[in-house]
Design an enzyme around this catalytic site. Sequence first.
Site, PDB file in Angstrom:
ATOM      1  N   ARG A 156      -2.295   3.697  10.098  1.00 46.26           N
ATOM      2  CA  ARG A 156      -3.433   4.300   9.422  1.00 46.26           C
ATOM      3  C   ARG A 156      -4.641   4.333  10.354  1.00 46.26           C
ATOM      4  O   ARG A 156      -4.770   3.506  11.263  1.00 46.26           O
ATOM      5  CB  ARG A 156      -3.771   3.533   8.145  1.00 46.26           C
ATOM      6  N   LYS A 183      -3.662  -1.215   2.727  1.00 42.06           N
ATOM      7  CA  LYS A 183      -3.674  -1.103   1.268  1.00 42.06           C
ATOM      8  C   LYS A 183      -2.821  -2.194   0.634  1.00 42.06           C
ATOM      9  O   LYS A 183      -3.097  -2.658  -0.467  1.00 42.06           O
ATOM     10  CB  LYS A 183      -3.156   0.269   0.843  1.00 42.06           C
ATOM     11  N   HIS A 256      -3.352  10.885   9.387  1.00 43.64           N
ATOM     12  CA  HIS A 256      -2.489  10.710   8.215  1.00 43.64           C
ATOM     13  C   HIS A 256      -1.321  11.695   8.235  1.00 43.64           C
ATOM     14  O   HIS A 256      -0.214  11.360   7.797  1.00 43.64           O
ATOM     15  CB  HIS A 256      -3.295  10.885   6.927  1.00 43.64           C
ATOM     16  N   ARG A 259       1.482  10.305  10.070  1.00 51.14           N
ATOM     17  CA  ARG A 259       2.306   9.369   9.294  1.00 51.14           C
ATOM     18  C   ARG A 259       3.411  10.129   8.560  1.00 51.14           C
ATOM     19  O   ARG A 259       4.573   9.715   8.553  1.00 51.14           O
ATOM     20  CB  ARG A 259       1.442   8.597   8.295  1.00 51.14           C
ATOM     21  N   HIS A 283       4.748   0.299   3.636  1.00 50.97           N
ATOM     22  CA  HIS A 283       4.616   0.686   2.233  1.00 50.97           C
ATOM     23  C   HIS A 283       5.108  -0.440   1.327  1.00 50.97           C
ATOM     24  O   HIS A 283       5.970  -1.230   1.717  1.00 50.97           O
ATOM     25  CB  HIS A 283       5.429   1.944   1.947  1.00 50.97           C
ATOM     26  N   TYR A 292       6.407  10.689   1.351  1.00 48.15           N
ATOM     27  CA  TYR A 292       5.945  11.091   2.677  1.00 48.15           C
ATOM     28  C   TYR A 292       6.945  12.005   3.380  1.00 48.15           C
ATOM     29  O   TYR A 292       6.599  12.656   4.358  1.00 48.15           O
ATOM     30  CB  TYR A 292       5.717   9.852   3.561  1.00 48.15           C
TER      31      TYR A 292
END
Length: 413
Positions: A156, A183, A256, A259, A283, A292
Amino acid sequence: MTPKELSDEYVHDHDLRDASQKIYRASTNALARHFGAEVTVETIDRRAVLSWRNQILEDGLSKRSWNTYSSHLRTMYSYAIEHGLMPQITANPFKKTAVQPPKRKSKTVERDAIGKARDWLRYLVEVEQHTRRRTTITPAWFWLTVFEVFYYTGIRLNALLCIRVEDVDLENGLILVCGDTEKTHREYQVPITEGLEPLLQTLLNKAKRAGFKRRDQLFNVNRFSKHYRGEVMNLDQIEGMYKKLTKTTGVRMTPHRFRHTLATDLMKQPDRNIHLTKSLLNHSNLATTMSYIEADYDHMRDVMHERSLAQGALNRVARVDDTGAPKRLQKQTTDDWPVETQGIPGSQPPSHVSFGAGTMAPSFAPLEPSIESATMQFQHNALFTLMSSQLRALSRREGAERSSRALAARFTT
């Protein structure tokens, strides 16, 4: 309790990243703008929430933005209800108020666009080395390193900004990503690949000569160039670089999107290890990882082809005669078919056998490439089908007659 007091209570009671705090406060600010800053959140019922939703969507707010507000406000209301901050409320007015947003376009970046961006950055590096002049993105060697870190690791944006000098372990080939930036609040490591290692080695060497300490921010362009004045590198500087890449390549690029690209590329590999992809992106669950991954239509096509091979579907596929002497047939009708096939259910000529004038005739593999062979084969198949159906009907009649005789004999006895 006012909207501001609600967000203050929630943020105070939870260990949230700065970015998360901003989202929660933005949600209550939106609530206050509509209902008034001094409104008490206890007086807002479900009907009022739905009216607000309809109005704000009509005014042009995207469905995804509304869902963000709805999700965070629902969370804060649930917290307040659970802890007795709203004793008079028993039902959460934001429950099930989300709407179905349109499917987003692909967030991946095509390989050609990535290659074009990489080549441009490398060109800028050479220009700065040979001319000692500042280029569009300077210092180019630093931004090339940033670009490749996002490409190879998929970390990130905020995680890259928080990497310290001591977090890069070239000896063991690992980069430590601090949990405070994630996160998931989980610390994890990403491997340093062969293509990334020399760039990181150069970065560390330059950082050492510039007097960096072990706990200093490693990716800090301000300390590598006199053209910057800030003490700490921020999000705007990285986003500014990617805007220039987007303008140059004509393809939108962001960290992003890298990713999403990495996740999709990994799932195109032979082993297609979803757990590996999940771990690399850090994740919490597989559902997030799956969201994703873009559909791989080439892989779909291969799987569908393998299925047709296994089931023998290609034995009847029509192919254009590539011998260099295409055959042409006049349009046929059912009267052109042999008498034996007329009147038999399902005996109409298949669509790939009836041709208009000037249409190239297909051949049928593995039969001989001629319409006569196809017609003869169709006759045989139709006759066989007719004979089989007649035999089955005769067998059923004989079986019924035997059953009737046996039943009659039982009652007679």
